[in-house]
Design an enzyme around this catalytic site. Structure first.
Site, PDB file in Angstrom:
ATOM      1  N   ARG A 130     -31.388  29.635   3.517  1.00 10.99           N
ATOM      2  CA  ARG A 130     -30.243  30.501   4.548  1.00 10.99           C
ATOM      3  C   ARG A 130     -30.525  31.781   3.931  1.00 10.99           C
ATOM      4  NH1 ARG A 130     -26.210  26.241   6.126  1.00 10.99           N
ATOM      5  NH2 ARG A 130     -28.252  24.799   6.892  1.00 10.99           N
ATOM      6  N   HIS A 153     -31.170  22.236  -1.041  1.00 12.21           N
ATOM      7  CA  HIS A 153     -30.301  23.694  -0.453  1.00 12.21           C
ATOM      8  C   HIS A 153     -30.807  24.459  -1.009  1.00 12.21           C
ATOM      9  CE1 HIS A 153     -27.386  20.761   1.501  1.00 12.21           C
ATOM     10  NE2 HIS A 153     -27.698  21.325   2.271  1.00 12.21           N
ATOM     11  N   MET A 202     -11.828  31.585  -3.738  1.00  8.12           N
ATOM     12  CA  MET A 202     -11.074  30.756  -2.620  1.00  8.12           C
ATOM     13  C   MET A 202     -13.088  29.355  -2.688  1.00  8.12           C
ATOM     14  SD  MET A 202     -11.263  32.817   0.866  1.00  8.12           S
ATOM     15  CE  MET A 202     -11.115  31.241   1.886  1.00  8.12           C
ATOM     16  N   GLU A 203     -13.419  29.710  -4.230  1.00  5.83           N
ATOM     17  CA  GLU A 203     -14.541  29.028  -5.229  1.00  5.83           C
ATOM     18  C   GLU A 203     -13.870  28.126  -6.679  1.00  5.83           C
ATOM     19  OE1 GLU A 203     -14.422  32.168  -3.916  1.00  5.83           O
ATOM     20  OE2 GLU A 203     -15.925  32.248  -2.262  1.00  5.83           O
ATOM     21  N   SER A 256      -9.486  42.946  -6.766  1.00  8.05           N
ATOM     22  CA  SER A 256      -9.613  43.291  -5.505  1.00  8.05           C
ATOM     23  C   SER A 256      -8.600  44.689  -4.145  1.00  8.05           C
ATOM     24  CB  SER A 256     -10.760  43.071  -4.278  1.00  8.05           C
ATOM     25  OG  SER A 256     -10.721  41.880  -4.210  1.00  8.05           O
ATOM     26  N   ASP A 257      -7.402  43.178  -4.618  1.00  5.76           N
ATOM     27  CA  ASP A 257      -6.332  43.949  -4.049  1.00  5.76           C
ATOM     28  C   ASP A 257      -4.812  42.895  -4.129  1.00  5.76           C
ATOM     29  OD1 ASP A 257      -8.798  41.667  -2.570  1.00  5.76           O
ATOM     30  OD2 ASP A 257      -6.313  41.643  -1.686  1.00  5.76           O
ATOM     31  N   GLY A 310     -16.406  37.205  -9.357  1.00  9.18           N
ATOM     32  CA  GLY A 310     -16.139  36.970  -7.724  1.00  9.18           C
ATOM     33  C   GLY A 310     -15.002  37.964  -8.353  1.00  9.18           C
ATOM     34  N   THR A 311     -14.337  38.327  -7.322  1.00  9.82           N
ATOM     35  CA  THR A 311     -13.388  38.828  -6.526  1.00  9.82           C
ATOM     36  C   THR A 311     -11.903  37.929  -6.413  1.00  9.82           C
ATOM     37  OG1 THR A 311     -13.515  39.495  -4.530  1.00  9.82           O
ATOM     38  CG2 THR A 311     -14.346  41.276  -5.758  1.00  9.82           C
ATOM     39  N   ARG A 322     -25.219  40.427  -4.445  1.00  7.70           N
ATOM     40  CA  ARG A 322     -24.837  40.669  -5.036  1.00  7.70           C
ATOM     41  C   ARG A 322     -25.497  39.873  -6.271  1.00  7.70           C
ATOM     42  NH1 ARG A 322     -19.577  42.963  -5.885  1.00  7.70           N
ATOM     43  NH2 ARG A 322     -20.502  45.190  -5.645  1.00  7.70           N
TER      44      ARG A 322
HETATM   45  N1  HPA Z   1      -7.821  35.863  -0.792  1.00  7.15           N
HETATM   46  C1  HPA Z   1      -8.785  35.213  -1.189  1.00  7.15           C
HETATM   47  N2  HPA Z   1     -10.175  35.425  -1.754  1.00  7.15           N
HETATM   48  C2  HPA Z   1     -10.123  37.100  -2.289  1.00  7.15           C
HETATM   49  C3  HPA Z   1      -9.192  37.716  -2.155  1.00  7.15           C
HETATM   50  C4  HPA Z   1      -7.586  37.056  -0.934  1.00  7.15           C
HETATM   51  O1  HPA Z   1      -7.118  37.739  -1.164  1.00  7.15           O
HETATM   52  N3  HPA Z   1      -8.999  38.850  -2.407  1.00  7.15           N
HETATM   53  C5  HPA Z   1     -10.353  38.380  -2.737  1.00  7.15           C
HETATM   54  N4  HPA Z   1     -10.547  37.528  -2.457  1.00  7.15           N
END
Ligand code: HPA
Length: 235
Positions: free
Chosen positions: A44, A4, A181-182, A204-205, A90-91, A25
């Site tokens: 990819r 990959h 998620m990683e 980010s949130d 990441g976020t 990014r």
């Molecule tokens: N969930 C999963 N991954 C994320 C989120 C989330 O709310 N915000 C930024 N990455």
């Protein structure tokens, strides 16, 4: 050459790699922050670049979203390209009342709802955790650059969308600080292959306040996080 990730002989992958989820990014970081970047992979469109930061070789490689994708790219970087350390950048979302949108959060441990670690054949629940060496480097970088850090347990989830709107509350109760998620797959691969890994995340949130980072905030926070990662990767 691996399945990959391709390689341009002018740009071997560096021993230190920064991994944003988004390959664009990776391109942006390479073109704006690295000296003489060369793209070594575009399979990819999951771009990878090698350049130098303050004279030290460093690579930037997209990971894609989720643990299967991070699992593949980090495994090949460690196994096929001799990479020694990976910084995920990441976020994340946060459910910690003491953390705000815009904060930079280091994932000391990565709890997970994923089956990723089952492949290691363990008779129990494995606790993926970051490299202490990289944690120390990142804390030193944060002091040098005067960018404050938060740190703690972060959930690496297989789901961005959940059916139950309150799904995060039991994790919050266990003092898990946020969700991405990683990281768990990255940490488990690094442990199994004897390498170093650490995830630095900008919030980010926020699940409690409902706040979301604006585009300007995202840019500034991203720049802070990258400054720490580049400084730590090349210190
Ligand atoms: N969930 C999963 N991954 C994320 C989120 C989330 O709310 N915000 C930024 N990455």
């Amino acid at each position: 050459m691996s399945l990959h990730i391709s390689i341009d002989e002018k740009a071997p992958v560096a021993e230190s790699v920064l991994m944003p989820g988004d390959p664009l990014r990776a391109k942006f970081i390479a073109e704006n922050f690295l000296e003489e970047p060369v793209r070594y992979s575009e399979i990819r469109n999951m771009y990878g670049y090698t350049g130098r930061y303050k004279g030290v070789p460093v690579s930037v490689q997209g990971s894609g979203m989720g643990m299967p994708s991070m699992g593949i790219y980090s495994w090949e970087l460690f196994q096929d390209f001799g990479v020694q350390r990976i910084f995920r950048i990441g976020t994340c979302g946060s459910f910690d009342a003491d953390i705000q949108v815009g904060d930079t959060l280091v994932s000391i441990a990565a709890s997970t709802d994923s089956n990723y670690c089952h492949m290691f054949g363990l008779n129990g629940t494995y606790a993926p955790s970051c490299s202490f060496i990289l944690l120390k480097k990142v804390m030193e970088a944060s002091d040098r650059l005067n960018i404050p850090l938060k740190a703690g347990n972060v959930l690496s989830s297989d789901h961005f969308y959940e059916s139950d709107p309150d799904w995060w509350k039991p994790w919050q109760k266990m003092n898990v600080k946020g969700v991405e998620m990683e990281a768990a797959a990255l940490y488990a691969n690094a442990a199994f292959l004897g390498r170093e890994a650490l995830a630095i995340l900008t919030v980010s949130d926020h699940f409690v306040t409902g706040d979301r980072a604006t585009v300007e905030q995202r840019q500034k926070n991203f720049t802070d996080m990258m400054a720490i990662a580049l400084d730590a990767a090349t210190a």
